[in-house]
Design a protein around this motif. Structure first.
Motif, short mmCIF file in Angstrom:
data_model
loop_
_atom_site.label_atom_id
_atom_site.label_comp_id
_atom_site.label_asym_id
_atom_site.label_seq_id
_atom_site.Cartn_x
_atom_site.Cartn_y
_atom_site.Cartn_z
N ARG A 253 17.90 -49.10 104.02
CA ARG A 253 19.35 -49.25 103.98
C ARG A 253 19.96 -47.99 103.39
O ARG A 253 19.32 -47.29 102.62
N ASN A 254 21.26 -47.78 103.71
CA ASN A 254 21.98 -46.63 103.17
C ASN A 254 23.41 -47.01 102.82
O ASN A 254 24.07 -47.76 103.56
N ALA A 255 23.90 -46.51 101.70
CA ALA A 255 25.28 -46.74 101.28
C ALA A 255 25.59 -45.75 100.15
O ALA A 255 24.71 -45.03 99.67
N LEU A 256 26.85 -45.71 99.73
CA LEU A 256 27.23 -44.95 98.54
C LEU A 256 26.99 -45.78 97.29
O LEU A 256 26.95 -47.01 97.35
N SER A 257 26.85 -45.11 96.17
CA SER A 257 26.86 -45.83 94.90
C SER A 257 28.29 -46.28 94.63
O SER A 257 29.26 -45.72 95.14
N MET A 258 28.44 -47.33 93.81
CA MET A 258 29.78 -47.76 93.43
C MET A 258 30.50 -46.66 92.67
O MET A 258 31.71 -46.47 92.82
N ARG A 259 29.76 -45.92 91.87
CA ARG A 259 30.37 -44.83 91.12
C ARG A 259 30.98 -43.80 92.07
O ARG A 259 32.13 -43.36 91.89
N ASP A 260 30.26 -43.43 93.11
CA ASP A 260 30.76 -42.42 94.04
C ASP A 260 31.87 -42.96 94.93
O ASP A 260 32.81 -42.24 95.27
N LEU A 261 31.79 -44.23 95.32
CA LEU A 261 32.86 -44.77 96.14
C LEU A 261 34.17 -44.82 95.36
O LEU A 261 35.25 -44.50 95.90
N LEU A 262 34.11 -45.21 94.08
CA LEU A 262 35.32 -45.23 93.28
C LEU A 262 35.81 -43.81 92.96
O LEU A 262 37.02 -43.56 92.89
N TYR A 263 34.88 -42.89 92.75
CA TYR A 263 35.28 -41.53 92.40
C TYR A 263 35.85 -40.79 93.62
O TYR A 263 36.88 -40.11 93.52
N TRP A 264 35.17 -40.92 94.77
CA TRP A 264 35.55 -40.14 95.93
C TRP A 264 36.38 -40.91 96.95
O TRP A 264 36.91 -40.31 97.89
N GLY A 265 36.50 -42.23 96.79
CA GLY A 265 37.21 -43.01 97.78
C GLY A 265 38.65 -42.54 97.97
O GLY A 265 39.42 -42.45 97.00
N TYR A 266 39.02 -42.28 99.20
CA TYR A 266 40.32 -41.68 99.51
C TYR A 266 40.98 -42.48 100.63
O TYR A 266 40.37 -42.76 101.66
N VAL A 267 42.23 -42.88 100.41
CA VAL A 267 42.99 -43.64 101.40
C VAL A 267 43.93 -42.66 102.09
O VAL A 267 44.90 -42.19 101.49
N ASN A 268 43.62 -42.35 103.32
CA ASN A 268 44.30 -41.27 104.04
C ASN A 268 45.64 -41.74 104.61
O ASN A 268 45.67 -42.65 105.42
N PRO A 269 46.75 -41.12 104.20
CA PRO A 269 48.05 -41.55 104.70
C PRO A 269 48.29 -41.20 106.17
O PRO A 269 49.18 -41.76 106.80
N SER A 270 47.49 -40.30 106.73
CA SER A 270 47.74 -39.84 108.11
C SER A 270 46.69 -40.33 109.09
O SER A 270 46.68 -39.92 110.24
N PHE A 271 45.82 -41.23 108.65
CA PHE A 271 44.73 -41.70 109.52
C PHE A 271 44.92 -43.19 109.74
O PHE A 271 44.88 -43.97 108.80
N ASP A 272 45.15 -43.58 110.98
CA ASP A 272 45.46 -44.98 111.27
C ASP A 272 44.81 -45.38 112.59
O ASP A 272 45.49 -45.60 113.59
N PRO A 273 43.46 -45.47 112.62
CA PRO A 273 42.79 -45.80 113.88
C PRO A 273 43.04 -47.25 114.27
O PRO A 273 42.91 -48.16 113.47
N ALA A 274 43.41 -47.45 115.53
CA ALA A 274 43.75 -48.79 115.98
C ALA A 274 42.59 -49.76 115.83
O ALA A 274 42.77 -50.93 115.49
N ALA A 275 41.37 -49.27 116.06
CA ALA A 275 40.20 -50.15 116.01
C ALA A 275 39.91 -50.63 114.59
O ALA A 275 39.32 -51.70 114.41
N GLN A 276 40.27 -49.86 113.59
CA GLN A 276 39.93 -50.20 112.22
C GLN A 276 41.09 -50.83 111.45
O GLN A 276 40.89 -51.37 110.37
N GLY A 277 42.29 -50.75 111.96
CA GLY A 277 43.44 -51.20 111.22
C GLY A 277 43.96 -50.09 110.33
O GLY A 277 43.30 -49.07 110.13
N PRO A 278 45.15 -50.24 109.77
CA PRO A 278 45.75 -49.18 108.95
C PRO A 278 44.99 -48.98 107.64
O PRO A 278 44.35 -49.90 107.14
#
Length: 596
Positions: A253-278
């Protein structure tokens, strides 16, 4: 100054399509959006005690910590997984989708997959970090009875320490395959260890830190995306929801650590793919009373190791009104709901609040909780204190307030050198919505732990997370076996499972809030777990180290009710204990404590 001062914002906008990531350690696969995965888990498998995949129900009685994790996990839309991280907040992998959906909880009767109960909740995505990382937060609405899913099934906290190679972990996921010998949606437990913390080439690692993939030798396959990963040492979520796994099913299996997801997690204001939702669901977030613009950019702007949107939402909404509140300081999300003055600090690791006042006379507030949404009525309040210094013999005040006005409470005795002391008292809330307050008179240095607020009419039926939390095994100090085998059938419903012991009591609770000098009677339901056989069991209350009530019962395989004689505890420190002295295990449910 922002705590992300040295971070570089990701250059986003390139859509990463599913199934096209580079190979790193194992072949990677994003699950198909409707559960049409290529592989199926045909059977349980075991390579050793630290690497296996088995149905989660088989661990209810051998590893109660795993059971707590399983109750909080839910399948998502029939093709992914996730876990509650608060009363209403559900956490999954963003590549599973960000639209309206439903989640399904499943609990098992008799520790077997032969009989299970399910409940579904409607959820809407609030925000996601796709496509630079792979996290999505849903808001899940209460059921028809007004119960929040996390309040009922439980929620998990994060372990934001960096994972280490060789660290033991486990995951709970649904077998979301349409074929194979295990039934569809069976809850599975898989364990293993961290193999690498520098995995490269994974699409879900942040552009600013591409070599941060966590690679594990835990079984993975199509349909398990979004499943959480727990530190086996503390039961907290240390690795983010599953992003990729072997396409044919294998120990990887592969994933980020919780530490890295919280540190690096970024909510992009200009990215809005229809398949994924806003990336931010503007209409939903607005309807919840929040300002959507605040949640673009870093998902954890202050680096307090919480998602900003969850913290703000829960501070705005407060706790759901109920009859039993466990307010222990071992939860980061619960701690965020307290308001602190300069006199108080919270320590999630040691599970205490420290109130330290070195100068000053008279009374001063230390910490308060105005978000309990208490209903008017009578309550029992219990907490433990450890007094390191105190100007007076009773410096600590605990009670209910409206603004700055005290409406009932007590100065509890706090004696230096007496170790941990338990305090319990009754208080009346004359109106709704009062604040729970703690403060000190004069100077003092006091640790506070395990506070609970219990409505006087509440029944210990085990059917909320708060009611299940404080049950322990007095023989070895572990968690007691609270299992979904309660008296009410046809819906998820819990009871405590009691086993035979000649050396002590495998079930106990010290946070039931019995007050000294008050006469009580305890009634409870019980049944034997086996269709035939016999059981002789006992329930007692130890007050201040001395037994003050003891009752025996011999339940059959049908539920029956037993009541104790009236008793009066001489101490605030009261421990209810249960054991089977001879025979088969028994289940105990609906413990009613009545003040006489």
């Amino acid at each position: 100054m922002s705590k992300h001062f040295f971070r570089t914002a990701p250059l986003l906008g390139i859509l990463v399509t599913t199934g096209c990531a580079a190979t790193a350690g194992v072949d990677e696969l994003d699950d198909e959006p409707v559960g049409e995965a290529e592989s199926a888990l045909a059977t349980e498998m075991t390579l050793g005690p630290n690497q296996r995949i088995v149905n989660a129900a088989s661990l209810y009685t051998t590893n109660p910590d795993v059971a707590v994790s399983q109750f909080a996990e839910a399948s998502l839309g029939g093709y992914c997984n996730g876990v509650m991280i608060g009363p209403n907040v559900f956490f999954s992998a963003a590549h599973c989708g960000g639209g309206p959906t439903s989640i399904t909880f499943r609990t098992y009767r008799n520790g077997s997959t032969a009989a299970s109960d399910t409940e579904a909740f409607t959820c809407d995505a609030m925000e996601q970090t796709f496509n630079d990382t792979d996290g999505v937060l849903f808001f899940c609405w209460p059921n028809a009875a007004g119960e929040n899913p996390g309040d009922k099934y439980g929620y998990v906290d994060f372990d934001v320490s960096p994972p280490a190679v060789g660290q033991q972990i486990y995951s709970i996921s649904a077998n979301n395959q349409q074929n194979g010998s295990l039934p569809f949606d069976t809850r599975m437990y898989a364990n293993g260890q961290v193999m690498s913390i520098t995995g490269a080439g994974h699409w879900f690692t942040p552009a600013s830190a591409p070599n941060t993939g966590v690679e594990m030798n835990v079984w993975g396959e199509g349909g398990m995306s979004g499943s959480p990963h727990f530190n086996a040492a503390n039961g907290k979520m240390i690795i983010a929801p599953l992003s990729t796994a072997c396409s044919g099913g294998c120990w990887g299996r592969n994933a980020l650590s919780m530490r890295d997801l919280l540190y690096w997690g970024y909510v992009n204001p200009s990215f809005d793919p229809a398949a994924q939702g806003p990336t931010v669901n503007v209409s939903l977030v607005t309807s919840l009373g929040l300002t959507p613009a605040n949640y673009y950019g870093w998902a954890d702007k202050e680096l307090d190791w919480e998602f900003d949107i969850q913290r703000d939402l829960e501070r705005l909404r407060g706790e759901a009104r109920r009859d039993w509140y466990n307010l222990g300081f071992d939860s980061q999300r619960r701690n965020a709901l307290w308001d602190l003055t300069a006199l108080a600090t919270l320590d999630v690791t040691n599970r205490w609040a420290r109130i330290n006042r070195t100068t000053g006379a008279g009374y001063a507030d230390a910490l308060s909780h105005g978000k309990l949404n208490l209903a008017a009525g009578s309550y029992r309040i219990t907490l433990m204190t450890y007094t390191q210094a105190s100007q007076y013999a009773s410096s600590l005040w605990v009670g209910l307030k409206s603004g700055t006005t005290s409406l009932g409470g007590e100065y509890v005795a706090n004696t230096v050198g007496s170790g941990w002391q338990t305090h319990t008292f009754e208080v009346n809330a004359p109106s709704d919505g009062l604040t729970l307050g703690l403060g000190v008179f004069g100077t003092a240095d006091i640790l506070v732990s395990a506070p609970s607020v219990v409505k006087s009419t509440a029944v210990m039926n085990f059917d909320t997370f708060d009611k299940r939390t404080n049950w322990r095994n007095d023989v070895d100090g572990s968690r007691a076996q609270v299992v979904p085998d309660g008296r009410v059938m046809g819906t998820p419903n819990w009871a405590v499972r009691v086993t035979q012991s000649a050396t002590g009591y495998p079930v106990r609770n010290r946070q039931l809030a019995l007050a000294a000098g008050r006469p009580y009677q305890i009634c409870f339901d019980a049944r034997r777990t086996t269709a035939s056989g016999s059981s002789q069991a006992e329930l007692r209350v130890v007050s201040g180290g001395a037994q003050v009530m003891w009752t025996s019962f011999s339940p059959s395989s049908a539920w029956s009710t037993t009541c104790s004689a009236t008793f009066t505890p001489p101490s605030d420190d009261n421990n209810l204990q249960i054991r089977v002295s001879t025979g088969d295990p028994v289940l105990v449910d609906n413990i009613a404590i009545t003040a006489m």
